[in-house]
Design a protein around this motif. Structure first.
Motif, PDB file in Angstrom:
ATOM      1  N   UNK A 223       0.851  -1.194   0.000  1.00 62.02           N
ATOM      2  CA  UNK A 223       0.000   0.000   0.000  1.00 62.02           C
ATOM      3  C   UNK A 223       0.884   1.240   0.000  1.00 62.02           C
ATOM      4  N   UNK A 224       0.629   2.171  -0.908  1.00 62.64           N
ATOM      5  CA  UNK A 224       1.389   3.417  -0.974  1.00 62.64           C
ATOM      6  C   UNK A 224       0.480   4.636  -0.934  1.00 62.64           C
ATOM      7  N   UNK A 225      -0.827   4.440  -0.912  1.00 61.55           N
ATOM      8  CA  UNK A 225      -1.755   5.563  -0.856  1.00 61.55           C
ATOM      9  C   UNK A 225      -1.616   6.338   0.440  1.00 61.55           C
ATOM     10  N   UNK A 226      -1.988   7.621   0.391  1.00 61.95           N
ATOM     11  CA  UNK A 226      -1.861   8.485   1.564  1.00 61.95           C
ATOM     12  C   UNK A 226      -2.805   8.036   2.676  1.00 61.95           C
ATOM     13  N   UNK A 227      -2.327   8.152   3.926  1.00 66.53           N
ATOM     14  CA  UNK A 227      -3.127   7.861   5.110  1.00 66.53           C
ATOM     15  C   UNK A 227      -3.550   9.177   5.760  1.00 66.53           C
ATOM     16  N   UNK A 228      -4.679   9.175   6.484  1.00 66.58           N
ATOM     17  CA  UNK A 228      -5.126  10.413   7.129  1.00 66.58           C
ATOM     18  C   UNK A 228      -4.175  10.868   8.230  1.00 66.58           C
ATOM     19  N   UNK A 229      -4.020  12.175   8.355  1.00 63.43           N
ATOM     20  CA  UNK A 229      -3.184  12.752   9.409  1.00 63.43           C
ATOM     21  C   UNK A 229      -3.748  14.118   9.747  1.00 63.43           C
ATOM     22  N   UNK A 230      -4.062  14.334  11.014  1.00 64.32           N
ATOM     23  CA  UNK A 230      -4.742  15.565  11.424  1.00 64.32           C
ATOM     24  C   UNK A 230      -3.809  16.604  12.012  1.00 64.32           C
ATOM     25  N   UNK A 231      -2.555  16.260  12.247  1.00 68.17           N
ATOM     26  CA  UNK A 231      -1.631  17.203  12.859  1.00 68.17           C
ATOM     27  C   UNK A 231      -1.034  18.173  11.863  1.00 68.17           C
ATOM     28  N   UNK A 232      -0.216  19.093  12.386  1.00 70.49           N
ATOM     29  CA  UNK A 232       0.475  20.056  11.557  1.00 70.49           C
ATOM     30  C   UNK A 232       1.890  19.601  11.248  1.00 70.49           C
ATOM     31  N   UNK A 233       2.697  20.521  10.724  1.00 72.73           N
ATOM     32  CA  UNK A 233       4.056  20.183  10.309  1.00 72.73           C
ATOM     33  C   UNK A 233       4.906  19.728  11.487  1.00 72.73           C
ATOM     34  N   UNK A 234       4.774  20.382  12.628  1.00 70.50           N
ATOM     35  CA  UNK A 234       5.571  19.989  13.793  1.00 70.50           C
ATOM     36  C   UNK A 234       5.218  18.575  14.248  1.00 70.50           C
ATOM     37  N   UNK A 235       3.933  18.260  14.225  1.00 71.34           N
ATOM     38  CA  UNK A 235       3.504  16.908  14.617  1.00 71.34           C
ATOM     39  C   UNK A 235       3.986  15.874  13.605  1.00 71.34           C
ATOM     40  N   UNK A 236       4.035  16.260  12.333  1.00 70.02           N
ATOM     41  CA  UNK A 236       4.534  15.349  11.306  1.00 70.02           C
ATOM     42  C   UNK A 236       6.004  15.022  11.544  1.00 70.02           C
ATOM     43  N   UNK A 525       1.721  15.474   2.111  1.00 73.10           N
ATOM     44  CA  UNK A 525       1.035  16.624   2.694  1.00 73.10           C
ATOM     45  C   UNK A 525       2.011  17.741   3.056  1.00 73.10           C
ATOM     46  N   UNK A 526       3.204  17.383   3.532  1.00 73.22           N
ATOM     47  CA  UNK A 526       4.134  18.385   4.049  1.00 73.22           C
ATOM     48  C   UNK A 526       5.441  18.465   3.263  1.00 73.22           C
ATOM     49  N   UNK A 527       5.549  17.726   2.185  1.00 71.93           N
ATOM     50  CA  UNK A 527       6.775  17.744   1.386  1.00 71.93           C
ATOM     51  C   UNK A 527       6.382  17.896  -0.079  1.00 71.93           C
ATOM     52  N   UNK A 528       6.632  19.081  -0.635  1.00 71.85           N
ATOM     53  CA  UNK A 528       6.221  19.338  -2.029  1.00 71.85           C
ATOM     54  C   UNK A 528       7.276  18.909  -3.040  1.00 71.85           C
ATOM     55  N   UNK A 529       8.389  18.323  -2.557  1.00 70.79           N
ATOM     56  CA  UNK A 529       9.415  17.822  -3.464  1.00 70.79           C
ATOM     57  C   UNK A 529      10.504  18.820  -3.779  1.00 70.79           C
ATOM     58  N   UNK A 530      10.341  20.066  -3.382  1.00 70.31           N
ATOM     59  CA  UNK A 530      11.355  21.078  -3.687  1.00 70.31           C
ATOM     60  C   UNK A 530      12.617  20.879  -2.863  1.00 70.31           C
TER      61      UNK A 530
END
Length: 662
Positions: A223-236, A525-530
């Motif tokens: 499985x590679x699909x995205x999983x739900x995550x409710x926190x922000x960047x710091x929690x990630x 969610x928090x990494x746009x690849x740049x």
């Protein structure tokens, strides 16, 4: 870590005392500490053991108190402490401290459902004597191998297919179709090998054998699909940090010292930092350096080792080393290779074992889980190509592979044309890998049979995988990396097989199920690849040298065809001799000779990547043919003391337990 082998073959069990020790001898390098086997009227199976957990009482095979169930186990179960407590509370009995017995009792308690509870790297066989059933299983990411050959009236299985050589009447033949697929995609597909009649149990799968019936099923689909995550960047960031902390902590469980492979890149540096934080002793780190500065990362390795205070050891590799040890490394890999980078790892594992280390941590799997390869940014760029201006395209191209000369500014216009050509999918389901597969398509010209599409089986695999069509282009790229190059090359040819050639077990914290799940929850969610692997960098920036965090990724590479041109090893005659080349039936000797002649006559700097890869594929195939098909000497028969160390044999034919030597 161990090696297992055996068969379900009533006609063979009468010769089990001859065949099983010979099969075990051929894989003794995987487990030189001791060996044992089990035999009944229809099934025989054995283990060559590398003692890491419960050294004194963890001998295999292990049976339950009723002697109905028996197990031969290859690998490690990292959460065996927690599972043991849970099983004991349910009334399951234990006589050893070994993780092997935990696997057996979990199987007895929960049946095949136990596999989803396991956090480990494993392949194992369980015999149910009462039900006359054999059960085989492999871990979810394919970290440990399990081959099988299904022949009339018998099923053979082993951690390495060289063990089959001990079975009467068994012969190796290269399979032209599988060879074409391997040349095209750089690795055998998940359930394949390049030898006729030999397959692999796929990653995350199990098999039930009852008489002539074989049932293979997937217990853990990738499985590679995205999983739900409710926190922000710091929690990630905290989720990533905590999951890796726990993964390394689990993988430091051992009754022997655990070292670390330190490449100098971000991933291995993170593993090293966590190991130094969690280990009770000074961590020993090991790396390869290269005489050729183009491939050498020693200054980055030394920077991290000094910063973290490890006891560091580096092995310098030359082109002569690669040429000298290539055949032996290929023999252990048991598959064609498209580059030589596995040979230094073969030599490094020998150095590690000579240093007294049996178990090593590595950063393998991080790029797949955290989208670290330029392939993922390239895929996104190509998918968005039509929406970008020419200047935006040029800017994005500049950041893809800054370490490669052919991605430099002088080649930018050529790259614009190339990406324009591949901005629309032409290979259904394989959009992300289309440019790379052009190199593989060139290599298939080495084969006589060009009528069959070498990608046909990969097309079928992605077409028949539920949910694959609904994935994004990046997620499809990630799925393909997990299923092909990671399991088929990085974890095997370059990883496990090179380590176990010298009795060294490799553990991969980044492939811990919780780490992979954390990556799925926060990556996109928090990494746009740049900024590649931004979350990993943020999680460990404070504890690593700044240069280790900020420097561009440098893929691990080694000298290719140039090493063989310069050294001209004797075995190169397998390609230079028309007689020898013509012996390899699937190979087109005309095209092969043209390629070899061009490689030999052309300066190394002028050899293209596709030509270099095709040459290494051809040479490794010639070595496999020489040593397996033609039957040149294979290793086997000796442990460190010069003899196979049989400790315990269980013989249910006469209900007798036979003692041996350790």
């Amino acid at each position: 870590m161990c090696g297992i082998t055996g068969f379900a073959a009533p006609a063979l069990t009468g010769r089990a005392d001859e065949v099983l020790p010979s099969m075990l001898a051929l894989i003794h390098h995987r487990g030189p500490d001791e060996a044992g086997y089990y035999v009944d009227d229809g099934v025989a199976m054995g283990t060559a053991r590398l003692s890491i957990v419960d050294i004194d009482s963890g001998s295999q095979p292990i049976g339950d108190p009723t002697e109905r169930f028996w197990i031969c186990f290859n690998g490690e179960l990292y959460n065996h402490v927690e599972l043991r407590a849970e099983l004991a509370a349910l009334g399951r009995p234990f006589r050893t401290r070994s993780d092997t017995e935990v696997v057996l009792q979990a199987w007895i308690q929960w049946g095949p459902d136990c596999l989803r509870r396991f956090n480990g790297a494993f392949a194992f066989a369980v015999r149910d004597a009462e039900a006359d059933e054999l059960f085989l299983a492999r871990d979810r990411f394919g970290k440990r191998p399990l081959f099988y050959a299904d022949r009339p009236g018998e099923l053979l299985f082993a951690s390495e297919l060289k063990a089959f050589r001990a079975v009467p009447g068994f012969r190796y033949e290269l399979d032209p179709r599988e060879l074409a697929s391997t040349f095209a995609t750089w690795t055998p597909l998940p359930d394949r090998s390049v030898f006729q009649g030999v397959r692999q149990l796929p990653m995350g799968s199990c098999m039930v054998v009852r008489g002539d019936r074989r049932e293979v099923r997937t217990y853990e689909p990738l499985a590679v699909g995205a999983l739900p995550f409710e926190g922000g960047a710091d929690e990630a960031v905290e989720l990533v940090r905590e999951s890796l902390h726990r993964a390394v902590e689990l993988r430091l469980r051992s009754d022997v010292e655990v070292g670390v492979y330190l490449s100098g890149g971000l991933d291995s540096s993170i593993v090293t930092q966590l190991a130094t934080q969690l280990s009770p002793h000074q961590v020993r780190t090991f790396s390869v350096s290269f005489e050729d500065a183009e491939f050498d990362e020693s200054r980055h390795q030394e920077l991290v080792a000094e910063h973290l205070g490890t006891r560091h050891s580096a092995l310098k590799i030359t082109g002569a080393d690669i040429a000298a040890h290539f055949p032996d490394a290929v023999e252990h890999a048991e598959a064609p290779a498209f580059r030589t980078a596995f040979v230094p790892m073969f030599l490094l594992s020998r150095h590690v074992r000579d240093s007294g280390i049996k178990t090593i941590l590595s950063g393998e799997g991080a790029d797949e889980a955290f989208l670290g390869y330029s392939l993922f940014r390239e895929t996104t760029l190509r998918a968005e190509w039509g929406e970008l201006s020419e200047q935006q395209r040029l800017d994005r191209l500049a950041g893809l592979n800054p370490e490669l000369a052919h991605f430099g500014s002088a080649h930018r216009k050529h790259l614009l044309g190339l990406f324009e050509q591949f901005a629309t999918e032409r290979m259904p389901g394989l959009f992300s890998h289309e440019i790379r597969y052009q190199n593989g398509r060139f290599a298939t010209r080495l084969l006589k049979d060009r009528a069959t599409d070498p990608f046909a089986d990969l097309f079928a695999l992605v077409r028949d995988t539920p949910g694959y069509a609904d994935l994004s282009a990046t997620q499809k790229a990630q799925w393909l990396e997990y299923k092909t190059l990671l399991a088929g090359y990085l974890l095997s040819t370059q990883g496990e097989r090179m380590g176990l050639a010298h009795s060294v077990e490799n553990r991969c914290p980044f492939l811990d199920p919780d780490v992979v799940r954390a990556a799925r929850a926060v990556n996109l969610r928090f990494d746009d690849g740049s900024d590649e692997k931004r979350l990993l960098k943020d999680a460990f920036r404070a504890v690593l040298p700044e240069r280790s965090v900020t420097r561009p990724k440098q893929p691990y590479r080694a000298p290719g065809s140039a090493a063989f041109k310069e050294q001209r090893p004797e075995y190169l005659e397998l390609l230079l001799s028309e007689t020898e080349l013509s012996r390899i039936d699937p190979i087109d000797p005309v095209f092969a000779r043209k390629l070899v002649n061009k490689i030999m006559a052309t300066p190394a700097a002028e050899i293209s990547t596709k030509e270099d890869q095709a040459f290494v594929l051809l040479l490794s195939t010639a070595v496999l043919h020489h040593r397996f098909v033609q039957g040149a000497a294979l290793p086997g028969g000796a442990g460190p003391d010069g003899a196979l160390n049989l400790r315990t044999t269980v013989d249910r034919r006469g209900r007798a337990r036979l003692g041996g030597t350790r």
